[in-house]
Design an enzyme around this catalytic site. Structure first.
Site, PDB file in Angstrom:
ATOM      1  N   LYS A 126       0.815  -1.220   0.000  1.00  0.00           N
ATOM      2  CA  LYS A 126       0.000   0.000   0.000  1.00  0.00           C
ATOM      3  C   LYS A 126       0.845   1.265   0.000  1.00  0.00           C
ATOM      4  O   LYS A 126       0.593   2.191  -0.748  1.00  0.00           O
ATOM      5  CB  LYS A 126      -0.820   0.069   1.293  1.00  0.00           C
ATOM      6  CG  LYS A 126      -2.155  -0.513   1.281  1.00  0.00           C
ATOM      7  CD  LYS A 126      -2.841  -0.258   2.616  1.00  0.00           C
ATOM      8  CE  LYS A 126      -2.238  -0.890   3.799  1.00  0.00           C
ATOM      9  NZ  LYS A 126      -1.477  -0.406   4.780  1.00  0.00           N
ATOM     10  N   ARG A 133      -9.182   1.379   9.722  1.00  0.00           N
ATOM     11  CA  ARG A 133      -8.683   0.039  10.014  1.00  0.00           C
ATOM     12  C   ARG A 133      -9.631  -0.748  10.898  1.00  0.00           C
ATOM     13  O   ARG A 133      -9.362  -1.909  11.197  1.00  0.00           O
ATOM     14  CB  ARG A 133      -7.353   0.153  10.728  1.00  0.00           C
ATOM     15  CG  ARG A 133      -6.187  -0.235   9.786  1.00  0.00           C
ATOM     16  CD  ARG A 133      -4.996  -0.007  10.441  1.00  0.00           C
ATOM     17  NE  ARG A 133      -3.758  -0.564  10.313  1.00  0.00           N
ATOM     18  CZ  ARG A 133      -2.716   0.054   9.786  1.00  0.00           C
ATOM     19  NH1 ARG A 133      -2.850   1.190   9.182  1.00  0.00           N
ATOM     20  NH2 ARG A 133      -1.532  -0.486   9.862  1.00  0.00           N
ATOM     21  N   ARG A 152      11.565  -5.688   4.553  1.00  0.00           N
ATOM     22  CA  ARG A 152      11.242  -4.310   4.123  1.00  0.00           C
ATOM     23  C   ARG A 152      12.155  -3.290   4.827  1.00  0.00           C
ATOM     24  O   ARG A 152      12.331  -3.330   6.030  1.00  0.00           O
ATOM     25  CB  ARG A 152       9.781  -4.029   4.480  1.00  0.00           C
ATOM     26  CG  ARG A 152       9.388  -2.576   4.310  1.00  0.00           C
ATOM     27  CD  ARG A 152       7.915  -2.411   4.295  1.00  0.00           C
ATOM     28  NE  ARG A 152       7.310  -2.403   5.609  1.00  0.00           N
ATOM     29  CZ  ARG A 152       6.023  -2.152   5.814  1.00  0.00           C
ATOM     30  NH1 ARG A 152       5.211  -1.937   4.801  1.00  0.00           N
ATOM     31  NH2 ARG A 152       5.533  -2.148   7.027  1.00  0.00           N
ATOM     32  N   ARG A 166      11.709  -0.819  10.129  1.00  0.00           N
ATOM     33  CA  ARG A 166      10.734  -0.343  11.119  1.00  0.00           C
ATOM     34  C   ARG A 166      10.725  -1.275  12.328  1.00  0.00           C
ATOM     35  O   ARG A 166      10.824  -2.480  12.182  1.00  0.00           O
ATOM     36  CB  ARG A 166       9.335  -0.314  10.485  1.00  0.00           C
ATOM     37  CG  ARG A 166       9.102   0.938   9.680  1.00  0.00           C
ATOM     38  CD  ARG A 166       7.825   0.879   8.908  1.00  0.00           C
ATOM     39  NE  ARG A 166       6.681   0.372   9.668  1.00  0.00           N
ATOM     40  CZ  ARG A 166       5.429   0.383   9.202  1.00  0.00           C
ATOM     41  NH1 ARG A 166       5.183   0.863   8.008  1.00  0.00           N
ATOM     42  NH2 ARG A 166       4.450  -0.096   9.925  1.00  0.00           N
ATOM     43  N   ARG A 216       0.519  -8.456  13.974  1.00  0.00           N
ATOM     44  CA  ARG A 216      -0.120  -7.423  13.136  1.00  0.00           C
ATOM     45  C   ARG A 216      -1.037  -8.045  12.094  1.00  0.00           C
ATOM     46  O   ARG A 216      -2.092  -7.507  11.789  1.00  0.00           O
ATOM     47  CB  ARG A 216       0.954  -6.556  12.461  1.00  0.00           C
ATOM     48  CG  ARG A 216       1.589  -5.601  13.433  1.00  0.00           C
ATOM     49  CD  ARG A 216       2.834  -4.952  12.865  1.00  0.00           C
ATOM     50  NE  ARG A 216       2.577  -4.126  11.714  1.00  0.00           N
ATOM     51  CZ  ARG A 216       3.475  -3.877  10.768  1.00  0.00           C
ATOM     52  NH1 ARG A 216       4.674  -4.414  10.830  1.00  0.00           N
ATOM     53  NH2 ARG A 216       3.178  -3.094   9.773  1.00  0.00           N
TER      54      ARG A 216
HETATM   55  P1  AMP Z   1       1.221   1.337   9.172  1.00  0.00           P
HETATM   56  O1  AMP Z   1       2.412   2.150   8.796  1.00  0.00           O
HETATM   57  O2  AMP Z   1      -0.004   1.746   8.384  1.00  0.00           O
HETATM   58  O3  AMP Z   1       1.485  -0.143   9.143  1.00  0.00           O
HETATM   59  O4  AMP Z   1       0.895   1.704  10.698  1.00  0.00           O
HETATM   60  C1  AMP Z   1       1.835   1.493  11.736  1.00  0.00           C
HETATM   61  C2  AMP Z   1       1.139   1.398  13.079  1.00  0.00           C
HETATM   62  O5  AMP Z   1       0.436   2.624  13.364  1.00  0.00           O
HETATM   63  C3  AMP Z   1       0.076   0.325  13.184  1.00  0.00           C
HETATM   64  O6  AMP Z   1       0.626  -0.959  13.478  1.00  0.00           O
HETATM   65  C4  AMP Z   1      -0.779   0.869  14.341  1.00  0.00           C
HETATM   66  O7  AMP Z   1      -0.135   0.702  15.584  1.00  0.00           O
HETATM   67  C5  AMP Z   1      -0.793   2.356  14.039  1.00  0.00           C
HETATM   68  N1  AMP Z   1      -1.913   2.723  13.132  1.00  0.00           N
HETATM   69  C6  AMP Z   1      -1.817   3.200  11.854  1.00  0.00           C
HETATM   70  N2  AMP Z   1      -3.024   3.444  11.329  1.00  0.00           N
HETATM   71  C7  AMP Z   1      -3.929   3.105  12.297  1.00  0.00           C
HETATM   72  C8  AMP Z   1      -5.344   3.103  12.362  1.00  0.00           C
HETATM   73  N3  AMP Z   1      -6.110   3.520  11.334  1.00  0.00           N
HETATM   74  N4  AMP Z   1      -5.932   2.677  13.504  1.00  0.00           N
HETATM   75  C9  AMP Z   1      -5.193   2.278  14.562  1.00  0.00           C
HETATM   76  N5  AMP Z   1      -3.850   2.229  14.568  1.00  0.00           N
HETATM   77  C10 AMP Z   1      -3.212   2.642  13.446  1.00  0.00           C
END
Ligand code: AMP
Length: 214
Positions: A13, A88, A127, A160, A171
């Protein structure tokens, strides 16, 4: 153009939405990026979110909803936006539906980048991201030319914290439990365009452009 980009962690994404943003001059609203910036700057939101993020858990809905609505308040000057990583949970999707209905606005469609769970662990644990520009590499199928350095600006690459193997499985489970129902929420409204998430970055991007134009 207002798009929601859904897909499991590691589906691609981030890479694809960054590209779509450049091509179509849209604003990328990535909840993960905003949260990481807040965490790195140790803001009040960052401090609240940090424990959840490091553990690979979702940050509570009320924090995310406020954060994203503040950001969306500021979108009148742009051509459109991509919501990357939001909603989410079904509660987040419903909050977004209500907010948009109040301002007589709507999302045009939802892009769902589909990759089977068994391929995600391997993708996530290889990654790496550029510290300077955020460009994403995969050591197996999209490696940088020079180890540890970004091809675009020579920035250092980092992994990360939540891409470590221990956190990744959790996750994916959280995605299955909380975010798959969001896909069903939008499918019921006939808004979802499903994109096969396999192939090279260019190939997948071409499929996305085709889906958008259709
Ligand atoms: P991502 O980079 O999109 O994988 O997001 C990294 C982390 O940020 C996730 O594992 C969550 O801890 C938090 N996070 C990002 N977007 C959301 C969301 N819409 N709702 C809740 N937690 C989020």
């Amino acid at each position: 153009m207002k798009i929601i980009f859904l897909g499991a962690p590691g589906a691609g994404k981030g890479t694809q939405s960054k590209r779509l943003v450049r091509e179509k001059h849209l604003l990328q609203i990535s909840t993960g990026d905003i949260l990481r910036e807040n965490r790195d700057n140790q803001t009040e939101l960052g401090l609240k979110a940090q424990t959840y993020m490091d553990a690979g858990e979702l940050v509570p809905d009320h924090l995310i909803i406020k954060m994203i609505f503040d950001k969306m308040d500021d979108t009148s000057h742009v051509n459109g936006y991509i919501l990357d990583g939001f909603p989410r949970t079904v509660a987040q999707a419903e909050a977004l539906d209500d907010m948009l209905a109040k301002i007589h606005d709507k999302i045009d469609f939802v892009l769902y980048l589909k990759v089977a769970n068994e391929n995600l662990i391997e993708r996530l644990s290889s990654r790496y991201t550029c510290k300077k520009c955020g460009h994403i590499y995969n050591l197996n199928f999209n490696p940088p030319k020079n180890e540890g350095k970004c091809d675009l600006d020579g920035g250092d690459l980092f992994q990360r914290r939540d891409d470590k193997k221990e956190t990744v499985t959790k996750r994916i489970k959280i995605y299955d439990d909380n975010t798959r129902p969001v896909i069903r929420h939008y499918k019921a409204k006939n808004m979802v365009q499903t994109i096969d998430g396999y192939g090279g970055v260019d190939e997948i991007f071409a499929k996305i452009l085709e889906a958008i134009s259709s």
